[in-house]
Motif scaffolding. Structure first.
Motif, PDB file in Angstrom:
ATOM      1  N   GLU A 101       0.826  -1.202   0.000  1.00  0.00           N
ATOM      2  CA  GLU A 101       0.000   0.000   0.000  1.00  0.00           C
ATOM      3  C   GLU A 101       0.858   1.249   0.000  1.00  0.00           C
ATOM      4  O   GLU A 101       1.927   1.297   0.622  1.00  0.00           O
ATOM      5  CB  GLU A 101      -0.892   0.013   1.245  1.00  0.00           C
ATOM      6  N   SER A 135      -0.210   5.552 -12.625  1.00  0.00           N
ATOM      7  CA  SER A 135      -1.605   5.997 -12.691  1.00  0.00           C
ATOM      8  C   SER A 135      -1.632   7.515 -12.747  1.00  0.00           C
ATOM      9  O   SER A 135      -0.968   8.183 -11.952  1.00  0.00           O
ATOM     10  CB  SER A 135      -2.376   5.512 -11.460  1.00  0.00           C
ATOM     11  N   VAL A 184      -7.563   8.758 -10.638  1.00  0.00           N
ATOM     12  CA  VAL A 184      -8.316   7.727  -9.938  1.00  0.00           C
ATOM     13  C   VAL A 184      -8.911   6.741 -10.944  1.00  0.00           C
ATOM     14  O   VAL A 184      -9.383   7.131 -12.011  1.00  0.00           O
ATOM     15  CB  VAL A 184      -9.435   8.366  -9.098  1.00  0.00           C
ATOM     16  N   LYS A 185      -8.830   5.462 -10.597  1.00  0.00           N
ATOM     17  CA  LYS A 185      -9.363   4.353 -11.397  1.00  0.00           C
ATOM     18  C   LYS A 185      -8.660   4.230 -12.759  1.00  0.00           C
ATOM     19  O   LYS A 185      -9.120   3.480 -13.624  1.00  0.00           O
ATOM     20  CB  LYS A 185     -10.874   4.493 -11.597  1.00  0.00           C
ATOM     21  N   LYS A 199      -5.024   3.278 -14.785  1.00  0.00           N
ATOM     22  CA  LYS A 199      -3.735   2.629 -14.600  1.00  0.00           C
ATOM     23  C   LYS A 199      -3.103   2.368 -15.953  1.00  0.00           C
ATOM     24  O   LYS A 199      -3.803   2.154 -16.953  1.00  0.00           O
ATOM     25  CB  LYS A 199      -3.880   1.322 -13.825  1.00  0.00           C
ATOM     26  N   SER A 218      -4.285  -1.037  -8.032  1.00  0.00           N
ATOM     27  CA  SER A 218      -5.619  -0.516  -7.758  1.00  0.00           C
ATOM     28  C   SER A 218      -5.493   0.930  -7.310  1.00  0.00           C
ATOM     29  O   SER A 218      -4.657   1.252  -6.455  1.00  0.00           O
ATOM     30  CB  SER A 218      -6.285  -1.345  -6.663  1.00  0.00           C
ATOM     31  N   ARG A 219      -6.340   1.791  -7.879  1.00  0.00           N
ATOM     32  CA  ARG A 219      -6.378   3.177  -7.429  1.00  0.00           C
ATOM     33  C   ARG A 219      -7.842   3.599  -7.339  1.00  0.00           C
ATOM     34  O   ARG A 219      -8.389   4.203  -8.246  1.00  0.00           O
ATOM     35  CB  ARG A 219      -5.618   4.105  -8.375  1.00  0.00           C
ATOM     36  N   GLU A 220      -8.424   3.299  -6.193  1.00  0.00           N
ATOM     37  CA  GLU A 220      -9.829   3.622  -5.940  1.00  0.00           C
ATOM     38  C   GLU A 220      -9.993   5.044  -5.424  1.00  0.00           C
ATOM     39  O   GLU A 220     -11.039   5.671  -5.605  1.00  0.00           O
ATOM     40  CB  GLU A 220     -10.430   2.620  -4.962  1.00  0.00           C
ATOM     41  N   LYS A 221      -8.965   5.536  -4.747  1.00  0.00           N
ATOM     42  CA  LYS A 221      -8.979   6.905  -4.238  1.00  0.00           C
ATOM     43  C   LYS A 221      -7.721   7.618  -4.707  1.00  0.00           C
ATOM     44  O   LYS A 221      -6.688   6.991  -4.930  1.00  0.00           O
ATOM     45  CB  LYS A 221      -9.054   6.914  -2.717  1.00  0.00           C
ATOM     46  N   LYS A 222      -7.802   8.924  -4.820  1.00  0.00           N
ATOM     47  CA  LYS A 222      -6.691   9.695  -5.370  1.00  0.00           C
ATOM     48  C   LYS A 222      -5.411   9.509  -4.558  1.00  0.00           C
ATOM     49  O   LYS A 222      -4.319   9.463  -5.105  1.00  0.00           O
ATOM     50  CB  LYS A 222      -7.066  11.174  -5.405  1.00  0.00           C
ATOM     51  N   ARG A 268      -4.381   6.968  -2.726  1.00  0.00           N
ATOM     52  CA  ARG A 268      -3.905   5.611  -2.445  1.00  0.00           C
ATOM     53  C   ARG A 268      -3.678   4.829  -3.727  1.00  0.00           C
ATOM     54  O   ARG A 268      -4.542   4.759  -4.601  1.00  0.00           O
ATOM     55  CB  ARG A 268      -4.922   4.879  -1.578  1.00  0.00           C
TER      56      ARG A 268
END
Lengths: 111, 114
Positions: free
Chosen positions: B22, B49, B52-53, B55, B67-71, B73
Motif C-alpha cells: 500500500e 496511474s 483515480v481508477k 492505470k 488498484s487506485r480507488e482513491k486519489k 492511495r
C-alpha cells in the motif's frame, strides 16, 4: 524503454574533494533530473534541469546539460561524509511518459 | 512536509501468497507510480496511474496488478508471489498532468518471497 547510463558506477573520494557523476541518454528529453538515495531508503529529488537550460546550481550541487551530446553531469563540491549515497539521473522523455532512471552511481565520501 | 507513506518497511511472504503493498500520499497528487529496484538493474517501472481508477503498464507489469480507488492511495498487488519478486519496491507521486515534474518517493518496502 531505455535507461540512462551513469558513469562511474562507483566513486570513492576524500572529504573536501569534488565529486563528478555523469549521465548519458539516447533519446530526446523534456528535462533531466537527479535524485539521491541513502542506503535502503527512498529517493530524494535534488535538481531538475530543462532541455533549454545548460547549467543549474543548488547549494553545493551543480548540474550541466549538453543536449547535443545527450549527456548531463552532477558536480558536488566540497564533499562531506554525509554525501555518501547513490545518485541517479532520470530523464523525462518527450511527451507524456514517465521518468526513466539510470542505474546510479554509488558515492562514498571518506572522512 | 509532503509525504508518501508505504505501509510496510520490511515484508516476508511465502511463494504463492497474494501480497498487497500500500502507498498513500498526502499531497493531492494526480500521478502515482510503482517501481522495483534490484542491484545492478536500477529502478524499473511496474505500473503508474494519472488519475483515480486509471492505470497504465510500465516496463515490467507481468505478475503484478494495481488498484487506485482513491486519489491518495495506490496499491500494488502480487497475485501469486514468486521468489523472483523479491525486491525493494518504491512508490512515488508527482503533481500535475504529465510526468515531467519531480517525484516524491516513499521509504520503500523490502519484500522477501521465500
Amino acid at each position: 524503454s531505455q535507461q540512462g547510463e551513469e558513469d562511474p558506477q562507483a566513486l570513492s573520494i576524500q572529504e573536501g574533494e569534488n565529486a563528478t557523476m555523469n549521465c548519458s541518454y539516447k533519446t530526446s528529453i523534456n528535462n533531466l533530473q537527479w535524485y539521491r538515495q541513502n542506503s535502503g531508503r527512498g529517493l530524494v529529488h535534488l535538481i531538475l534541469i530543462r532541455s533549454n537550460e545548460r547549467e543549474k546550481h543548488s547549494g553545493r550541487l551543480r548540474v550541466t546539460l549538453d543536449t547535443s551530446k545527450k549527456s548531463s553531469s552532477l558536480l558536488i563540491t566540497a564533499s562531506r561524509a554525509a554525501d555518501t549515497a547513490s545518485y541517479f539521473c532520470a530523464r523525462s522523455p518527450s511527451g507524456n511518459t514517465p521518468l526513466v532512471f539510470g542505474k546510479g552511481t554509488r558515492l562514498s565520501v571518506i572522512a | 512536509d509532503v509525504k508518501v507513506t508505504q505501509s510496510s518497511r520490511y515484508l516476508v511472504k511465502r511463494t504463492g501468497e497474494k501480497v498487497f503493498l500500500e502507498c498513500v500520499q498526502d499531497m493531492d497528487h494526480e500521478n502515482m507510480f510503482w517501481y522495483r529496484q534490484d542491484p545492478g538493474l536500477g529502478l524499473r517501472l511496474i505500473y503508474f496511474s494519472y488519475d483515480v481508477k486509471m492505470k497504465e503498464k510500465g516496463d515490467i507489469p507481468e505478475g503484478y496488478s494495481v488498484s487506485r480507488e482513491k486519489k491518495e492511495r495506490f496499491s500494488l498487488i502480487l497475485e501469486s508471489a514468486s521468489t523472483n519478486q523479491t525486491s525493494m519496491y518504491l512508490c512515488a507521486s508527482s503533481l500535475l498532468g504529465g510526468t515531467n515534474e519531480k517525484l516524491f518517493f516513499g521509504s520503500g518496502t523490502q519484500l522477501s518471497v521465500l
